[in-house]
Design a protein around this motif. Structure first.
Motif, PDB file in Angstrom:
ATOM      1  N   SER A 213     -17.274 -53.609  10.545  1.00 49.38           N
ATOM      2  CA  SER A 213     -17.313 -54.099  11.930  1.00 49.38           C
ATOM      3  C   SER A 213     -15.967 -53.911  12.537  1.00 49.38           C
ATOM      4  CB  SER A 213     -17.754 -55.655  12.098  1.00 49.38           C
ATOM      5  OG  SER A 213     -16.740 -56.555  11.428  1.00 49.38           O
ATOM      6  N   CYS A 214     -15.108 -53.798  11.656  1.00 46.03           N
ATOM      7  CA  CYS A 214     -13.633 -53.517  12.239  1.00 46.03           C
ATOM      8  C   CYS A 214     -13.506 -51.925  12.443  1.00 46.03           C
ATOM      9  CB  CYS A 214     -12.564 -53.946  11.159  1.00 46.03           C
ATOM     10  SG  CYS A 214     -12.459 -55.708  10.693  1.00 46.03           S
ATOM     11  N   GLU A 215     -14.237 -51.128  11.892  1.00 43.43           N
ATOM     12  CA  GLU A 215     -14.104 -49.729  12.154  1.00 43.43           C
ATOM     13  C   GLU A 215     -14.910 -49.153  13.359  1.00 43.43           C
ATOM     14  OE1 GLU A 215     -15.187 -48.632   8.266  1.00 43.43           O
ATOM     15  OE2 GLU A 215     -13.235 -48.445   7.368  1.00 43.43           O
ATOM     16  N   VAL A 216     -15.638 -50.007  13.789  1.00 42.31           N
ATOM     17  CA  VAL A 216     -16.643 -49.514  14.925  1.00 42.31           C
ATOM     18  C   VAL A 216     -16.086 -49.519  15.988  1.00 42.31           C
ATOM     19  CG1 VAL A 216     -18.939 -49.954  16.092  1.00 42.31           C
ATOM     20  CG2 VAL A 216     -18.817 -50.129  13.508  1.00 42.31           C
ATOM     21  N   ASP A 217     -15.793 -48.261  16.586  1.00 42.41           N
ATOM     22  CA  ASP A 217     -15.310 -48.010  17.904  1.00 42.41           C
ATOM     23  C   ASP A 217     -16.177 -48.539  19.092  1.00 42.41           C
ATOM     24  OD1 ASP A 217     -14.576 -46.001  20.373  1.00 42.41           O
ATOM     25  OD2 ASP A 217     -12.680 -46.728  19.080  1.00 42.41           O
ATOM     26  N   ASP A 218     -15.720 -49.107  20.344  1.00 44.13           N
ATOM     27  CA  ASP A 218     -16.582 -49.329  21.373  1.00 44.13           C
ATOM     28  C   ASP A 218     -16.996 -48.077  21.821  1.00 44.13           C
ATOM     29  OD1 ASP A 218     -15.597 -51.706  21.190  1.00 44.13           O
ATOM     30  OD2 ASP A 218     -14.193 -51.905  22.765  1.00 44.13           O
ATOM     31  N   ARG A 219     -16.565 -47.022  21.827  1.00 43.72           N
ATOM     32  CA  ARG A 219     -17.210 -45.892  22.496  1.00 43.72           C
ATOM     33  C   ARG A 219     -18.301 -45.328  21.280  1.00 43.72           C
ATOM     34  NH1 ARG A 219     -12.122 -41.931  22.777  1.00 43.72           N
ATOM     35  NH2 ARG A 219     -11.764 -43.178  20.753  1.00 43.72           N
ATOM     36  N   VAL A 220     -18.168 -45.491  19.932  1.00 40.99           N
ATOM     37  CA  VAL A 220     -19.298 -45.161  19.101  1.00 40.99           C
ATOM     38  C   VAL A 220     -20.411 -46.109  19.383  1.00 40.99           C
ATOM     39  CG1 VAL A 220     -19.767 -45.115  16.779  1.00 40.99           C
ATOM     40  CG2 VAL A 220     -17.617 -44.377  17.544  1.00 40.99           C
ATOM     41  N   ALA A 221     -20.082 -47.308  19.651  1.00 43.66           N
ATOM     42  CA  ALA A 221     -21.202 -48.318  19.849  1.00 43.66           C
ATOM     43  C   ALA A 221     -21.906 -48.315  20.996  1.00 43.66           C
ATOM     44  CB  ALA A 221     -20.369 -49.863  19.889  1.00 43.66           C
ATOM     45  N   GLU A 222     -21.406 -47.705  22.143  1.00 42.49           N
ATOM     46  CA  GLU A 222     -21.824 -47.400  23.330  1.00 42.49           C
ATOM     47  C   GLU A 222     -22.965 -46.140  23.251  1.00 42.49           C
ATOM     48  OE1 GLU A 222     -23.072 -47.507  27.099  1.00 42.49           O
ATOM     49  OE2 GLU A 222     -22.244 -49.201  26.071  1.00 42.49           O
ATOM     50  N   GLU A 223     -22.299 -45.095  22.473  1.00 41.99           N
ATOM     51  CA  GLU A 223     -22.823 -44.027  22.195  1.00 41.99           C
ATOM     52  C   GLU A 223     -24.293 -44.191  21.502  1.00 41.99           C
ATOM     53  OE1 GLU A 223     -24.573 -40.190  22.138  1.00 41.99           O
ATOM     54  OE2 GLU A 223     -22.760 -41.183  23.374  1.00 41.99           O
ATOM     55  N   ARG A 224     -24.214 -45.138  20.359  1.00 41.02           N
ATOM     56  CA  ARG A 224     -25.578 -45.653  19.706  1.00 41.02           C
ATOM     57  C   ARG A 224     -26.280 -46.257  20.743  1.00 41.02           C
ATOM     58  NH1 ARG A 224     -22.041 -48.151  15.001  1.00 41.02           N
ATOM     59  NH2 ARG A 224     -21.327 -46.283  13.831  1.00 41.02           N
ATOM     60  N   ARG A 225     -25.806 -46.999  21.655  1.00 42.19           N
ATOM     61  CA  ARG A 225     -26.614 -47.714  22.540  1.00 42.19           C
ATOM     62  C   ARG A 225     -27.448 -46.684  23.505  1.00 42.19           C
ATOM     63  NH1 ARG A 225     -26.671 -50.108  27.721  1.00 42.19           N
ATOM     64  NH2 ARG A 225     -27.778 -52.070  27.793  1.00 42.19           N
TER      65      ARG A 225
END
Length: 280
Positions: A213-225
């Motif tokens: 969870s510490c490595e997950v970037d907000d932009r990556v999470a948004e892209e997955r969404r």
């Protein structure tokens, strides 16, 4: 006016995102000496269990590994063996599963508004007899249908038609289907009902396991969404919501569309990744 809401039972109401099923299938393949990824095992999720297994075995990489391990390509007998090994996992998973966040609020809303509720399933009916009963939950479903009760399960519309018949709901445009897989979206659109995709613990969660969870970037999470939304929309979703807790608001939006002449058109059937392959 909405008369009924039909959910995906296993991975929208219970075991959100099918995490238990995916892990169970990964374990069974590993015991057989075949290393598969969670992304591969999620291929075809939402289909009847045997069809789901067939989809995984139909992947070129999985077929190659199976050939290297056993000297032959997988066939119907192998599908049945994996299914029989998976049955105890599914039974334990369903009996011990916690309901999705927000489902109590959603079912309470349906009861308050006298909207009937139902669910279509991937598992056999004998596994489902103890879920959403008064002993397990203060909120119960009015009807559940499994693939064995109709000629074919998802993505075909027969389970939705069976629920509509049992609940005496007509027209079909007053039904809403809610699910988190492509097969759910195809089932709903093939039936000609309003079709809602759910993002909570959707396939986007699979990739999250590869990093902390510490490595997950907000932009990556948004892209997955965005990818999850695109996948559900591409499969036929009229609307995509973040979680089941959003259902009351979405139902009001659909009823506003109905008042202005909105209608859930049928989707022309097409062969997709969620269609089980044929086996010799």
């Amino acid at each position: 006016m909405i008369q009924a809401v039909i959910f995906n039972l296993e991975s929208t109401l219970l075991d959100p995102g099918g995490r238990g099923l995916i892990q169970g299938m990964c374990d069974i393949f590993r015991w057989k000496g075949i290393q598969v990824t969670e992304e591969q095992v999620s291929h075809g999720r939402g289909l009847p269990i045997r069809d789901h297994i067939a989809n995984v075995l139909g992947l070129s990489e999985v077929r190659r590994k199976w050939l290297e391990c056993f000297g032959a390509h997988p066939g119907r007998v192998d599908i049945e063996h994996i299914y029989l090994e998976l049955v105890p996992v599914l039974r334990s998973l369903i009996q011990g599963a916690e309901t999705a966040v927000g489902i109590d609020r959603a079912l309470q809303e349906l009861q308050d508004r006298r909207i009937q509720s139902g669910a279509t399933a991937s598992c056999p009916m004998e596994m489902l007899s103890h879920v959403f009963t008064p002993a397990q939950s203060p909120y119960t479903l009015d009807c559940m249908v499994a693939p064995c009760e109709v000629s074919q399960g998802r993505p075909y519309p027969w389970m939705i038609y069976e629920i509509a018949h049992r609940l005496q709901v007509f027209p079909l445009s007053d039904i809403v289907k809610v699910g988190d897989t492509a097969a759910d979206m195809q089932e709903g659109r093939n039936a000609g009902v309003w079709t809602i995709g759910v993002l909570n613990h959707n396939e986007s969660a699979l990739a999250a396991n590869h990093t902390t969870s510490c490595e997950v970037d907000d932009r990556v999470a948004e892209e997955r969404r965005r990818q999850s939304i695109y996948g559900l929309k591409r499969a036929g979703a009229h609307i995509v919501m973040n979680s089941v807790a959003d259902l009351p608001r979405i139902l009001r939006e659909i009823e506003m569309l109905q008042h202005t002449g909105g209608y859930p058109s049928y989707m022309k059937p097409k062969k997709t990744a969620a269609t089980p392959p044929s086996w010799a």
